[in-house]
Design a protein around this motif. Sequence first.
Motif, PDB file in Angstrom:
ATOM      1  N   THR A  40      -5.298   1.961   9.497  1.00  0.00           N
ATOM      2  CA  THR A  40      -4.865   3.366   9.324  1.00  0.00           C
ATOM      3  C   THR A  40      -5.130   3.553   7.986  1.00  0.00           C
ATOM      4  OG1 THR A  40      -2.672   3.206   9.378  1.00  0.00           O
ATOM      5  CG2 THR A  40      -3.507   3.861  11.607  1.00  0.00           C
ATOM      6  N   HIS A  41      -4.657   4.330   7.491  1.00  0.00           N
ATOM      7  CA  HIS A  41      -5.766   4.943   6.645  1.00  0.00           C
ATOM      8  C   HIS A  41      -4.038   5.720   5.165  1.00  0.00           C
ATOM      9  CE1 HIS A  41      -9.030   6.788   7.401  1.00  0.00           C
ATOM     10  NE2 HIS A  41      -8.311   7.961   6.441  1.00  0.00           N
ATOM     11  N   GLU A  42      -3.600   5.739   4.842  1.00  0.00           N
ATOM     12  CA  GLU A  42      -2.441   6.721   4.007  1.00  0.00           C
ATOM     13  C   GLU A  42      -3.024   7.926   2.867  1.00  0.00           C
ATOM     14  OE1 GLU A  42       1.696   7.826   3.101  1.00  0.00           O
ATOM     15  OE2 GLU A  42       1.527   6.437   4.119  1.00  0.00           O
ATOM     16  N   ALA A  43      -3.020   8.874   2.066  1.00  0.00           N
ATOM     17  CA  ALA A  43      -3.674   9.231   0.588  1.00  0.00           C
ATOM     18  C   ALA A  43      -2.797  10.468   0.662  1.00  0.00           C
ATOM     19  CB  ALA A  43      -5.096   8.706   0.950  1.00  0.00           C
ATOM     20  N   ARG A  44      -2.886  11.001  -0.557  1.00  0.00           N
ATOM     21  CA  ARG A  44      -2.791  13.069  -0.749  1.00  0.00           C
ATOM     22  C   ARG A  44      -4.430  12.625  -0.539  1.00  0.00           C
ATOM     23  NH1 ARG A  44      -1.181  13.162  -6.940  1.00  0.00           N
ATOM     24  NH2 ARG A  44      -3.883  12.840  -6.883  1.00  0.00           N
ATOM     25  N   SER A  45      -5.195  12.515  -0.439  1.00  0.00           N
ATOM     26  CA  SER A  45      -6.472  13.211  -0.065  1.00  0.00           C
ATOM     27  C   SER A  45      -7.575  12.333  -0.460  1.00  0.00           C
ATOM     28  CB  SER A  45      -6.578  14.344  -1.620  1.00  0.00           C
ATOM     29  OG  SER A  45      -6.668  14.189  -2.930  1.00  0.00           O
ATOM     30  N   LEU A  46      -8.644  12.716   0.856  1.00  0.00           N
ATOM     31  CA  LEU A  46      -9.707  11.665   0.351  1.00  0.00           C
ATOM     32  C   LEU A  46     -10.370  12.121  -0.843  1.00  0.00           C
ATOM     33  CD1 LEU A  46      -9.716  10.291   3.874  1.00  0.00           C
ATOM     34  CD2 LEU A  46      -8.936   9.232   1.821  1.00  0.00           C
ATOM     35  N   ARG A  47      -9.840  12.166  -2.047  1.00  0.00           N
ATOM     36  CA  ARG A  47     -11.326  12.728  -3.256  1.00  0.00           C
ATOM     37  C   ARG A  47     -11.070  11.504  -4.194  1.00  0.00           C
ATOM     38  NH1 ARG A  47      -8.908  17.864  -5.314  1.00  0.00           N
ATOM     39  NH2 ARG A  47      -6.612  16.674  -5.505  1.00  0.00           N
ATOM     40  N   PRO A  48     -12.314  11.679  -5.697  1.00  0.00           N
ATOM     41  CA  PRO A  48     -12.424  10.919  -6.782  1.00  0.00           C
ATOM     42  C   PRO A  48     -11.315  10.899  -6.886  1.00  0.00           C
ATOM     43  CG  PRO A  48     -14.304  11.966  -6.137  1.00  0.00           C
ATOM     44  CD  PRO A  48     -13.372  13.009  -5.078  1.00  0.00           C
ATOM     45  N   GLY A  49     -11.040   9.431  -7.619  1.00  0.00           N
ATOM     46  CA  GLY A  49      -9.052   8.981  -8.097  1.00  0.00           C
ATOM     47  C   GLY A  49      -8.075   8.917  -7.483  1.00  0.00           C
ATOM     48  N   THR A  84       0.589  -8.090  10.431  1.00  0.00           N
ATOM     49  CA  THR A  84       0.222  -6.512   9.573  1.00  0.00           C
ATOM     50  C   THR A  84      -0.585  -6.652   8.152  1.00  0.00           C
ATOM     51  OG1 THR A  84       1.964  -6.137  10.547  1.00  0.00           O
ATOM     52  CG2 THR A  84       1.884  -4.480   8.858  1.00  0.00           C
ATOM     53  N   TRP A  85      -1.171  -6.310   7.916  1.00  0.00           N
ATOM     54  CA  TRP A  85      -1.627  -6.279   6.426  1.00  0.00           C
ATOM     55  C   TRP A  85      -2.033  -4.961   5.909  1.00  0.00           C
ATOM     56  CZ3 TRP A  85      -3.947 -11.125   4.517  1.00  0.00           C
ATOM     57  CH2 TRP A  85      -3.656 -12.081   5.367  1.00  0.00           C
ATOM     58  N   THR A  86      -1.584  -5.279   4.974  1.00  0.00           N
ATOM     59  CA  THR A  86      -1.772  -3.752   3.912  1.00  0.00           C
ATOM     60  C   THR A  86      -2.756  -3.908   2.561  1.00  0.00           C
ATOM     61  OG1 THR A  86       0.003  -3.664   3.933  1.00  0.00           O
ATOM     62  CG2 THR A  86      -1.221  -2.369   2.348  1.00  0.00           C
ATOM     63  N   SER A  87      -3.683  -3.237   2.120  1.00  0.00           N
ATOM     64  CA  SER A  87      -4.562  -2.733   1.358  1.00  0.00           C
ATOM     65  C   SER A  87      -4.348  -1.845   0.213  1.00  0.00           C
ATOM     66  CB  SER A  87      -5.760  -3.144   2.071  1.00  0.00           C
ATOM     67  OG  SER A  87      -6.709  -3.667   0.590  1.00  0.00           O
ATOM     68  N   LEU A  88      -4.906  -1.978  -0.933  1.00  0.00           N
ATOM     69  CA  LEU A  88      -4.643  -0.739  -1.783  1.00  0.00           C
ATOM     70  C   LEU A  88      -6.594  -0.090  -1.938  1.00  0.00           C
ATOM     71  CD1 LEU A  88      -1.926  -1.220  -4.216  1.00  0.00           C
ATOM     72  CD2 LEU A  88      -1.691   0.484  -2.345  1.00  0.00           C
ATOM     73  N   VAL A  89      -6.793   1.049  -1.787  1.00  0.00           N
ATOM     74  CA  VAL A  89      -7.928   1.114  -2.542  1.00  0.00           C
ATOM     75  C   VAL A  89      -8.236   2.248  -2.705  1.00  0.00           C
ATOM     76  CG1 VAL A  89     -10.619   1.540  -0.707  1.00  0.00           C
ATOM     77  CG2 VAL A  89      -8.961   0.263   0.617  1.00  0.00           C
ATOM     78  N   GLY A  90      -9.009   1.671  -3.996  1.00  0.00           N
ATOM     79  CA  GLY A  90      -9.252   2.814  -4.861  1.00  0.00           C
ATOM     80  C   GLY A  90     -10.916   3.924  -5.060  1.00  0.00           C
ATOM     81  N   ILE A  91     -10.268   5.230  -4.578  1.00  0.00           N
ATOM     82  CA  ILE A  91     -11.667   6.112  -5.133  1.00  0.00           C
ATOM     83  C   ILE A  91     -11.997   6.296  -6.257  1.00  0.00           C
ATOM     84  CG2 ILE A  91     -13.152   8.124  -3.792  1.00  0.00           C
ATOM     85  CD1 ILE A  91     -10.319   8.128  -2.035  1.00  0.00           C
ATOM     86  N   ASP A  92     -13.157   5.153  -7.226  1.00  0.00           N
ATOM     87  CA  ASP A  92     -13.746   5.828  -8.775  1.00  0.00           C
ATOM     88  C   ASP A  92     -13.842   7.551  -8.572  1.00  0.00           C
ATOM     89  OD1 ASP A  92     -14.276   4.602 -11.219  1.00  0.00           O
ATOM     90  OD2 ASP A  92     -15.988   6.039 -10.578  1.00  0.00           O
TER      91      ASP A  92
END
Length: 308
Positions: A40-49, A84-92
């Motif tokens: 599963t993933h969580e984000a404010r939005s899936l946009r650059p930055g 349970t694993w966690t990863s932070l992914v960056g959208i450049d």
Amino acid sequence: MGKTGTMLPEIRRSFLLVLFAAVLWRGGTEVPAGAALKVTHEARSLRPGEVVLLKVESPRPLRRLEVAVFEREFPAFTDGDGLTWTSLVGIDLDTRPDRYTVKISGYGSNGNPVTGQDTLIITPRKFPTRHLTVDERYVSPPPELLARIKEESEKVRAIFDSVSRQRYWSAPFEVPVPGPPISSFGTRSVYNRQPRSPHSGTDFRGAAGTPVRAPNAGKVVLAADLYYSGNTLILDHGFGLYSYFGHLSAFSVQEGDRVNAGQVLGKVGATGLATGPHLHWAVRLVGTRVDPLSLLGLLGQRQQDVRP
């Protein structure tokens, strides 16, 4: 002929077993049939930055997990149970809108591979443009300073390209100064009518001398006077996550220091390319340029106060 005929069922049975085993291997999973990694993933939005918080759940303990997307590998960590694993992914900042597959791979306690995947659909993002008048030496630096500028740029890039295998940070993250944001991440900058690189951080209002505090625990990997960002401090939070603070008037720590969340790092200033006292806070995540407000929005102390 009869002997050959009696062998056919066994040959067919063996073939089906081999085919079934091949299907399981292609899936790369050691877990029982019907079970799989839950992603599963969580984000404010899936946009650059933006920063994406990825969660992976396994029916059996894993000893290692890796996440790959945007042609980068983002570290994953577990709090100890291996389930349970966690990863932070960056959208450049420059990521093009498209559908991207997140590939997840790991190893169970017996060494067998485990795989999974997720999908991120990146949508467009428009950035504002700002026009500023600054000292001409920051738009067209004197030739004798070009070597210095190049050396500083390469040094900072080498730091951001390094991914330490130790995690110093733990949620929540906090704003480094009490002042509000005054310049948005990704803003297109025009200095003295000359277009320049987009603003890869967020500026915060602050009077000269205001204490700058660590948004989270980390290790100081740079404390130096750089041409463009003046007195600059870089804090390694671990696992490829860095905080970059620019235009400071003074340092309170030095390279090599381990700091805790909330510890004073220095003071707000206007050194380098700055039109007045403020704090420039940039965040890098495995080399990707991401908005500090996105990090606060996901892992901040007061998430409801942070907006895209």
